[in-house]
Design a protein around this motif. Structure first.
Motif, PDB file in Angstrom:
ATOM      1  N   LYS A 161      11.511  -1.550   2.505  1.00  0.00           N
ATOM      2  CA  LYS A 161      11.060  -0.165   2.573  1.00  0.00           C
ATOM      3  C   LYS A 161      10.931   0.456   1.181  1.00  0.00           C
ATOM      4  O   LYS A 161      10.016   1.247   0.925  1.00  0.00           O
ATOM      5  CB  LYS A 161      12.055   0.630   3.416  1.00  0.00           C
ATOM      6  N   ALA A 162      11.849   0.084   0.256  1.00  0.00           N
ATOM      7  CA  ALA A 162      11.853   0.697  -1.076  1.00  0.00           C
ATOM      8  C   ALA A 162      10.581   0.382  -1.851  1.00  0.00           C
ATOM      9  O   ALA A 162      10.169   1.145  -2.725  1.00  0.00           O
ATOM     10  CB  ALA A 162      13.080   0.242  -1.863  1.00  0.00           C
ATOM     11  N   ALA A 163       9.930  -0.757  -1.550  1.00  0.00           N
ATOM     12  CA  ALA A 163       8.737  -1.162  -2.293  1.00  0.00           C
ATOM     13  C   ALA A 163       7.447  -0.672  -1.649  1.00  0.00           C
ATOM     14  O   ALA A 163       6.360  -0.962  -2.146  1.00  0.00           O
ATOM     15  CB  ALA A 163       8.698  -2.682  -2.420  1.00  0.00           C
ATOM     16  N   ALA A 164       7.551   0.089  -0.545  1.00  0.00           N
ATOM     17  CA  ALA A 164       6.354   0.569   0.156  1.00  0.00           C
ATOM     18  C   ALA A 164       5.423   1.371  -0.757  1.00  0.00           C
ATOM     19  O   ALA A 164       4.189   1.205  -0.681  1.00  0.00           O
ATOM     20  CB  ALA A 164       6.757   1.399   1.369  1.00  0.00           C
ATOM     21  N   PRO A 165       5.933   2.262  -1.640  1.00  0.00           N
ATOM     22  CA  PRO A 165       5.016   3.021  -2.517  1.00  0.00           C
ATOM     23  C   PRO A 165       4.197   2.138  -3.456  1.00  0.00           C
ATOM     24  O   PRO A 165       3.144   2.569  -3.932  1.00  0.00           O
ATOM     25  CB  PRO A 165       5.973   3.922  -3.319  1.00  0.00           C
ATOM     26  N   LEU A 166       4.662   0.911  -3.724  1.00  0.00           N
ATOM     27  CA  LEU A 166       3.902  -0.007  -4.569  1.00  0.00           C
ATOM     28  C   LEU A 166       2.918  -0.839  -3.749  1.00  0.00           C
ATOM     29  O   LEU A 166       1.845  -1.207  -4.250  1.00  0.00           O
ATOM     30  CB  LEU A 166       4.855  -0.940  -5.329  1.00  0.00           C
ATOM     31  N   ARG A 167       3.273  -1.145  -2.496  1.00  0.00           N
ATOM     32  CA  ARG A 167       2.383  -1.947  -1.645  1.00  0.00           C
ATOM     33  C   ARG A 167       1.151  -1.153  -1.204  1.00  0.00           C
ATOM     34  O   ARG A 167       0.046  -1.684  -1.122  1.00  0.00           O
ATOM     35  CB  ARG A 167       3.113  -2.448  -0.399  1.00  0.00           C
ATOM     36  N   THR A 168       1.338   0.124  -0.931  1.00  0.00           N
ATOM     37  CA  THR A 168       0.265   0.937  -0.357  1.00  0.00           C
ATOM     38  C   THR A 168      -0.989   0.978  -1.232  1.00  0.00           C
ATOM     39  O   THR A 168      -2.102   0.713  -0.746  1.00  0.00           O
ATOM     40  CB  THR A 168       0.770   2.359  -0.067  1.00  0.00           C
ATOM     41  N   PRO A 169      -0.878   1.304  -2.535  1.00  0.00           N
ATOM     42  CA  PRO A 169      -2.105   1.339  -3.355  1.00  0.00           C
ATOM     43  C   PRO A 169      -2.760  -0.028  -3.519  1.00  0.00           C
ATOM     44  O   PRO A 169      -3.993  -0.121  -3.633  1.00  0.00           O
ATOM     45  CB  PRO A 169      -1.623   1.888  -4.703  1.00  0.00           C
ATOM     46  N   ILE A 170      -1.953  -1.112  -3.498  1.00  0.00           N
ATOM     47  CA  ILE A 170      -2.539  -2.453  -3.606  1.00  0.00           C
ATOM     48  C   ILE A 170      -3.422  -2.733  -2.401  1.00  0.00           C
ATOM     49  O   ILE A 170      -4.573  -3.181  -2.536  1.00  0.00           O
ATOM     50  CB  ILE A 170      -1.429  -3.519  -3.724  1.00  0.00           C
ATOM     51  N   ASN A 171      -2.894  -2.449  -1.232  1.00  0.00           N
ATOM     52  CA  ASN A 171      -3.671  -2.685  -0.013  1.00  0.00           C
ATOM     53  C   ASN A 171      -4.924  -1.820   0.009  1.00  0.00           C
ATOM     54  O   ASN A 171      -6.014  -2.263   0.398  1.00  0.00           O
ATOM     55  CB  ASN A 171      -2.809  -2.389   1.223  1.00  0.00           C
ATOM     56  N   LYS A 172      -4.787  -0.578  -0.418  1.00  0.00           N
ATOM     57  CA  LYS A 172      -5.920   0.354  -0.379  1.00  0.00           C
ATOM     58  C   LYS A 172      -7.048  -0.108  -1.313  1.00  0.00           C
ATOM     59  O   LYS A 172      -8.218  -0.171  -0.911  1.00  0.00           O
ATOM     60  CB  LYS A 172      -5.439   1.749  -0.778  1.00  0.00           C
ATOM     61  N   HIS A 180      -7.588  -3.053  -2.641  1.00  0.00           N
ATOM     62  CA  HIS A 180      -8.174  -4.334  -2.232  1.00  0.00           C
ATOM     63  C   HIS A 180      -9.189  -4.118  -1.113  1.00  0.00           C
ATOM     64  O   HIS A 180     -10.255  -4.756  -1.100  1.00  0.00           O
ATOM     65  CB  HIS A 180      -7.077  -5.283  -1.779  1.00  0.00           C
ATOM     66  N   LYS A 181      -8.898  -3.236  -0.189  1.00  0.00           N
ATOM     67  CA  LYS A 181      -9.846  -2.956   0.900  1.00  0.00           C
ATOM     68  C   LYS A 181     -11.126  -2.311   0.372  1.00  0.00           C
ATOM     69  O   LYS A 181     -12.213  -2.535   0.898  1.00  0.00           O
ATOM     70  CB  LYS A 181      -9.188  -2.036   1.936  1.00  0.00           C
ATOM     71  N   LEU A 182     -10.978  -1.507  -0.697  1.00  0.00           N
ATOM     72  CA  LEU A 182     -12.145  -0.843  -1.275  1.00  0.00           C
ATOM     73  C   LEU A 182     -12.972  -1.782  -2.150  1.00  0.00           C
ATOM     74  O   LEU A 182     -14.075  -1.419  -2.588  1.00  0.00           O
ATOM     75  CB  LEU A 182     -11.702   0.375  -2.103  1.00  0.00           C
TER      76      LEU A 182
END
Length: 561
Positions: free
Chosen positions: A348-359, A361-363
């Motif tokens: 859970k603590a790393a969620a703020p770092l995972r979110t922009p990566i996923n976003k 990459h999708k773009l």
């Protein structure tokens, strides 16, 4: 300390310098009093039978000038200036004669003679040199000014004698000019018109400005040491490869550094000089058993060039050694080190770092890594991004403890970048790999003004994962300036004062914001220090450091956003 009398070594030598400086100022005061007060009548009467009036007046005028010069030289004796010692000795010799000619002032002559003997005994202490081009320029200007003023004053007094209470012949005009150029005394001149007073003051002004300028130039510290030769750079590269213990070692070979080698040539100090400050980048690079000798040799080298030595961003490991050698230490911030062996995007603590990566990459944004040698085509793509970033920061390239956008430098580093779906580069960073075994150091970080939110987070996170997979153990995020200061009750008062200053400056320079951004990658913080010789030297050291960091574009550096 070889060649210095035992009685003048260490603390006793420093006390002796203070004493001789005070005594020089005291003799200057004696000279001034002797020049403006009448001598004892019986002594003056004896001199009148031996020397003409011109000689006695000239001696008195010289005493007035010598007093001013001795006051000035007293400060430079404290700096151990070799030229100040020589000039003071010459002045004292002339002062002895001047006192005797002025009014048989035997007591004053004895004071000057005693100080002269003391200075001769202390000669080995005065080793600090001056900038030779400045010395030559100062002597040249003084000589030309004397010739110009002699012609200007002599012709002026001869042609303008109707403005004075005396009709000058050529000899009198020359003597009047000499007297007024080398002292504040008018030698009995009585102007009877406003124009006469102005002309007389012009000679005083030329004399004061010229002598003052010449003195400043003669006593100027060495301004610019010789740069590193190709052979020295090759020798330094070997030492850095074998003994680097800090990420700063990567910047020792950049062209803004001068290299100083220990006597054994096993260690080196990379430093820059501005004004009187000589700033070494980090601790000396070399084996541990050579460190004390290197620090002492560099300190002596600086003192012999009239520089104040300092070490910037030192590790905490050797603070006791610096203090033992007479230096002071001051914490200036913390370096953020990410432990790549423990870094993870899981949980859970790393969620703020995972979110922009996923976003991103999708773009369709892509992260690329380019190893050395970096192609000229890629560097040409990066250059407008760097220029745009500098324009946005409203300041010059930072140097000295960082790299800067230089094609030759970037070509030999690793580059990480992000491309937009259209193929344009939106942000990049360059990395220094393996300077310290197992460690990666981030250097330049540049981006476009218009940026997809989360781009820099993606770049940093991708860097950590990439070098983790490559087997590196440490990722160095660089210095977080003025962070972690004054955190404990035992912190020095100066450190606590700097912590308060950081709070006030944060709204202009964003120290806290940068520290907070780095903290999201969960680094551990290692303290870094400024090592400097004394509180009195700190202004010279700080100004030199700011100038080096700004590449001498000081006004740009101080410009607020």
């Amino acid at each position: 300390m070889k060649g210095i009398p035992r009685a003048l070594q260490g603390r006793r030598g420093r006390l002796a310098l203070r004493l001789v400086s005070l005594l020089t100022a005291a003799v200057g005061l004696i000279d001034l009093l002797a020049a403006v007060t009448p001598g004892l009548p019986e002594r003056v009467a004896l001199l009148e039978d031996l020397f003409p009036l011109e000689v006695r007046v000239g001696a008195r005028l010289f005493g007035a000038l010598a007093s001013f010069l001795l006051f000035t030289l007293a400060f430079h004796l404290l700096r151990r200036k070799r030229q100040a010692w020589l000039l003071t000795c010459l002045l004292l010799c002339a002062s002895i004669v001047s006192h005797l000619l002025t009014g048989l002032n035997v007591e004053e002559s004895l004071a000057s003679g005693a100080l002269l003997l003391l200075l001769l005994w202390m000669r080995p202490l005065f080793t600090a040199g001056s900038d030779q081009p400045s010395v030559v320029q100062g002597v040249r200007v003084l000589g030309l000014a004397v010739l110009f003023t002699l012609a200007y004053g002599t012709i002026g007094f001869y042609l303008l004698d109707r403005h004075y209470a005396i009709n000058f012949d050529w000899d009198q005009a020359l003597g009047q000019t000499l007297a007024m150029f080398f002292s504040e005394n008018d030698a009995g001149l009585v102007p009877i018109t406003t124009h006469g007073r102005r002309f007389a003051w012009s000679i005083h002004l030329i004399g004061a400005v010229t002598i003052g300028y010449a003195l400043v130039m003669v006593l100027r510290p060495v301004l610019q040491p010789a740069g590193a030769s190709e052979a020295e750079c090759r020798e330094a590269a070997v030492i850095v490869k074998e003994h680097a213990r800090s990420s700063l070692a990567a910047f020792t070979l950049l062209p803004d550094k001068t290299l100083f080698f220990s006597q054994s040539h096993r260690s080196l100090v990379a430093f820059g000089v501005r004004g009187r400050g000589a700033i070494a980048l980090g601790d000396p690079v070399g084996p541990a058993d050579d460190r004390r000798e290197t620090i002492v040799a560099f300190r002596d080298h600086c003192f012999n060039n009239d520089w104040q030595p300092a070490f910037y961003q030192t590790l905490p490991d050797h603070l006791d050694l610096y203090q033992e050698l007479g230096f002071r230490t001051l914490k200036i911030g913390e370096e953020g080190i990410v432990d790549l062996t423990a870094f993870s995007l899981k949980g859970k603590a790393a969620a703020p770092l995972r979110t922009p990566i996923n976003k991103l990459h999708k773009l369709g944004h892509q992260v690329e890594f380019h190893g050395p040698p970096v192609s000229d085509h890629l560097i040409e793509e990066l250059e407008p991004i760097s220029s745009e970033w500098l324009l946005r920061m409203k300041g010059p390239e930072k140097m000295f403890s960082l790299g800067w956008f230089n094609r030759d430098y970037l070509r030999n580093t690793e580059i990480a970048l992000i491309r937009t779906p259209e193929g344009a580069i939106s942000a990049f960073a360059n990395l220094l790999v393996g300077v310290r075994p197992g460690e990666v150091v981030i250097d330049l970080m540049r981006s476009r003004t218009k940026l997809e939110p989360g781009t820099m987070d993606v770049l940093f996170t991708s860097l950590l994962l990439h070098y983790q997979e490559a087997g590196f153990g440490r990722f160095n995020l660089g210095l977080s300036a003025l962070s972690g200061l004054g955190d404990s009750q035992e912190s020095p008062r100066l450190e606590k004062a700097m912590a308060g200053l950081a709070d006030h400056l944060d709204r202009f320079y964003g120290f806290r914001g940068l520290h907070t951004y780095k903290a999201k990658f969960k680094p551990h913080w290692e303290s870094r220090y400024l090592v400097y010789p004394s509180l009195a030297a700190l202004p010279d050291v700080v100004l030199a450091l700011v100038r080096l960091d700004a590449g001498d574009r000081l006004l740009d550096y101080l410009r607020l956003p």
